[in-house]
Design a protein around this motif. Sequence first.
Motif, mmCIF file in Angstrom:
data_model
loop_
_atom_site.group_PDB
_atom_site.id
_atom_site.type_symbol
_atom_site.label_atom_id
_atom_site.label_comp_id
_atom_site.label_asym_id
_atom_site.label_seq_id
_atom_site.Cartn_x
_atom_site.Cartn_y
_atom_site.Cartn_z
ATOM 1 N N GLY A 30 -1.768 -8.502 0.602
ATOM 2 C CA GLY A 30 -2.150 -8.970 1.930
ATOM 3 C C GLY A 30 -3.614 -8.790 2.239
ATOM 4 N N GLY A 31 -4.073 -9.484 3.254
ATOM 5 C CA GLY A 31 -5.467 -9.348 3.664
ATOM 6 C C GLY A 31 -6.455 -9.776 2.603
ATOM 7 N N ARG A 32 -6.045 -10.704 1.748
ATOM 8 C CA ARG A 32 -6.831 -11.199 0.615
ATOM 9 C C ARG A 32 -7.089 -10.113 -0.428
ATOM 10 N NH1 ARG A 32 -10.973 -15.732 2.810
ATOM 11 N NH2 ARG A 32 -9.398 -17.013 3.772
ATOM 12 N N ALA A 33 -6.066 -9.338 -0.697
ATOM 13 C CA ALA A 33 -6.165 -8.307 -1.724
ATOM 14 C C ALA A 33 -6.628 -8.920 -3.032
ATOM 15 C CB ALA A 33 -4.806 -7.641 -1.919
ATOM 16 N N GLY A 34 -7.507 -8.237 -3.721
ATOM 17 C CA GLY A 34 -8.001 -8.693 -5.013
ATOM 18 C C GLY A 34 -9.088 -9.744 -4.930
ATOM 19 N N SER A 35 -9.553 -10.072 -3.736
ATOM 20 C CA SER A 35 -10.580 -11.101 -3.591
ATOM 21 C C SER A 35 -11.881 -10.669 -4.253
ATOM 22 C CB SER A 35 -10.841 -11.389 -2.115
ATOM 23 O OG SER A 35 -11.914 -12.287 -1.989
ATOM 24 N N ALA A 40 -14.258 -10.504 2.111
ATOM 25 C CA ALA A 40 -13.022 -11.257 2.349
ATOM 26 C C ALA A 40 -11.847 -10.347 2.672
ATOM 27 C CB ALA A 40 -12.675 -12.118 1.132
ATOM 28 N N LEU A 41 -11.877 -9.125 2.187
ATOM 29 C CA LEU A 41 -10.755 -8.214 2.386
ATOM 30 C C LEU A 41 -10.706 -7.718 3.825
ATOM 31 C CD1 LEU A 41 -8.433 -6.646 0.956
ATOM 32 C CD2 LEU A 41 -10.041 -4.790 0.697
ATOM 33 N N ASN A 42 -9.534 -7.854 4.442
ATOM 34 C CA ASN A 42 -9.298 -7.316 5.769
ATOM 35 C C ASN A 42 -8.605 -5.974 5.580
ATOM 36 O OD1 ASN A 42 -7.861 -6.628 8.212
ATOM 37 N ND2 ASN A 42 -8.274 -8.698 8.933
ATOM 38 N N LEU A 45 -5.124 -5.283 7.258
ATOM 39 C CA LEU A 45 -3.954 -6.014 6.779
ATOM 40 C C LEU A 45 -3.523 -5.610 5.373
ATOM 41 C CD1 LEU A 45 -4.778 -9.596 8.063
ATOM 42 C CD2 LEU A 45 -3.150 -7.963 9.024
ATOM 43 N N ALA A 46 -4.467 -5.236 4.528
ATOM 44 C CA ALA A 46 -4.144 -4.913 3.139
ATOM 45 C C ALA A 46 -3.281 -3.659 3.059
ATOM 46 C CB ALA A 46 -5.421 -4.727 2.335
ATOM 47 N N ASN A 47 -2.123 -3.784 2.411
ATOM 48 C CA ASN A 47 -1.193 -2.673 2.166
ATOM 49 C C ASN A 47 -0.755 -1.957 3.444
ATOM 50 O OD1 ASN A 47 -1.303 -3.141 -0.580
ATOM 51 N ND2 ASN A 47 -3.015 -1.771 -0.866
ATOM 52 N N ASN A 48 -0.749 -2.647 4.562
ATOM 53 C CA ASN A 48 -0.341 -2.049 5.824
ATOM 54 C C ASN A 48 1.108 -2.429 6.120
ATOM 55 O OD1 ASN A 48 0.131 -1.316 8.473
ATOM 56 N ND2 ASN A 48 -1.820 -2.070 9.235
ATOM 57 N N PRO A 49 2.059 -1.479 6.008
ATOM 58 C CA PRO A 49 3.467 -1.815 6.213
ATOM 59 C C PRO A 49 3.782 -2.273 7.631
ATOM 60 C CG PRO A 49 3.188 0.556 5.956
ATOM 61 C CD PRO A 49 1.865 -0.066 5.680
ATOM 62 N N PHE A 50 2.862 -2.080 8.563
ATOM 63 C CA PHE A 50 3.085 -2.521 9.941
ATOM 64 C C PHE A 50 2.550 -3.930 10.179
ATOM 65 C CE2 PHE A 50 2.751 2.119 10.018
ATOM 66 C CZ PHE A 50 4.033 2.414 10.444
ATOM 67 N N ALA A 51 1.946 -4.539 9.164
ATOM 68 C CA ALA A 51 1.355 -5.867 9.328
ATOM 69 C C ALA A 51 2.123 -6.957 8.592
ATOM 70 C CB ALA A 51 -0.096 -5.839 8.849
ATOM 71 N N CYS A 110 0.593 -11.542 -1.613
ATOM 72 C CA CYS A 110 1.173 -11.283 -2.927
ATOM 73 C C CYS A 110 0.741 -9.900 -3.421
ATOM 74 C CB CYS A 110 0.704 -12.347 -3.914
ATOM 75 S SG CYS A 110 1.188 -14.019 -3.432
ATOM 76 N N ILE A 111 1.345 -9.473 -4.515
ATOM 77 C CA ILE A 111 0.933 -8.232 -5.168
ATOM 78 C C ILE A 111 -0.103 -8.602 -6.221
ATOM 79 C CG2 ILE A 111 1.671 -6.304 -6.608
ATOM 80 C CD1 ILE A 111 4.436 -6.531 -5.295
ATOM 81 N N VAL A 112 -1.267 -7.979 -6.150
ATOM 82 C CA VAL A 112 -2.370 -8.285 -7.060
ATOM 83 C C VAL A 112 -2.772 -7.009 -7.801
ATOM 84 C CG1 VAL A 112 -4.707 -9.214 -7.248
ATOM 85 C CG2 VAL A 112 -3.172 -10.072 -5.472
ATOM 86 N N PRO A 113 -2.240 -6.804 -9.031
ATOM 87 C CA PRO A 113 -2.634 -5.618 -9.804
ATOM 88 C C PRO A 113 -4.115 -5.654 -10.166
ATOM 89 C CG PRO A 113 -0.613 -6.570 -10.686
ATOM 90 C CD PRO A 113 -1.177 -7.555 -9.708
ATOM 91 N N THR A 114 -4.739 -4.485 -10.169
ATOM 92 C CA THR A 114 -6.151 -4.426 -10.540
ATOM 93 C C THR A 114 -6.341 -4.683 -12.033
ATOM 94 O OG1 THR A 114 -5.991 -2.031 -10.782
ATOM 95 C CG2 THR A 114 -6.793 -2.858 -8.671
ATOM 96 N N ASP A 115 -5.306 -4.453 -12.839
ATOM 97 C CA ASP A 115 -5.357 -4.682 -14.283
ATOM 98 C C ASP A 115 -4.547 -5.938 -14.606
ATOM 99 O OD1 ASP A 115 -5.254 -4.674 -17.042
ATOM 100 O OD2 ASP A 115 -4.544 -2.605 -17.211
ATOM 101 N N PHE A 116 -5.235 -7.017 -14.979
ATOM 102 C CA PHE A 116 -4.558 -8.285 -15.262
ATOM 103 C C PHE A 116 -3.592 -8.190 -16.439
ATOM 104 C CE2 PHE A 116 -4.441 -12.677 -16.995
ATOM 105 C CZ PHE A 116 -3.796 -13.274 -15.913
ATOM 106 N N LEU A 117 -3.811 -7.228 -17.338
ATOM 107 C CA LEU A 117 -2.889 -7.062 -18.467
ATOM 108 C C LEU A 117 -1.477 -6.737 -17.987
ATOM 109 C CD1 LEU A 117 -5.129 -5.157 -21.031
ATOM 110 C CD2 LEU A 117 -4.494 -7.582 -21.018
ATOM 111 N N VAL A 118 -1.350 -6.093 -16.828
ATOM 112 C CA VAL A 118 -0.039 -5.804 -16.255
ATOM 113 C C VAL A 118 0.671 -7.115 -15.891
ATOM 114 C CG1 VAL A 118 1.151 -4.743 -14.283
ATOM 115 C CG2 VAL A 118 -0.671 -3.502 -15.455
#
Length: 135
Positions: A30-35, A40-42, A45-51, A110-118
């Motif tokens: 969320g919140g443009r995670a991984g941008s 761009a990252l808010n 909103l990012a990883n906020n279970p209340f949003a 979406c879920i955006v892992p920091t390691d693309f190999l995942v």
Amino acid sequence: MHADLRYNLADGHLSGLIGGRKVSAWAGSGGRAGSKTPGALNWWLANNPFAVRVKLSSGNPGGPLPMGKYRLALHETRKNWIRLLPLDQPLYGRDGFAIHGSGKRGSDGCIVPTDFLVVLEICSALAQLEKSGRP
């Protein structure tokens, strides 16, 4: 082959087993995670279970995916994308969630892992599961 992944929305950690191998990765939602676009990252909103009820709109990058259980499937048209198909939880009018790599735009929920190999590892395991006819 078995897959059991968990994503802790609050701390941004994806972990579990896929094909008998441990998966552990930091990820955003969320919140443009991984941008890759500066600013761009808010952070609210990012990883906020209340949003989770925040929808994408002009000027608002959307919130993280709603908490719940999802079935994983390879995306129909996008390479190296994993669809998150909700099992039985409210989505608050939202849809189209996935696990994918970061890009210039990032992600609105979406879920955006920091390691693309995942991402590649999950795609490979899902391809093997689908080839064997198992969900």
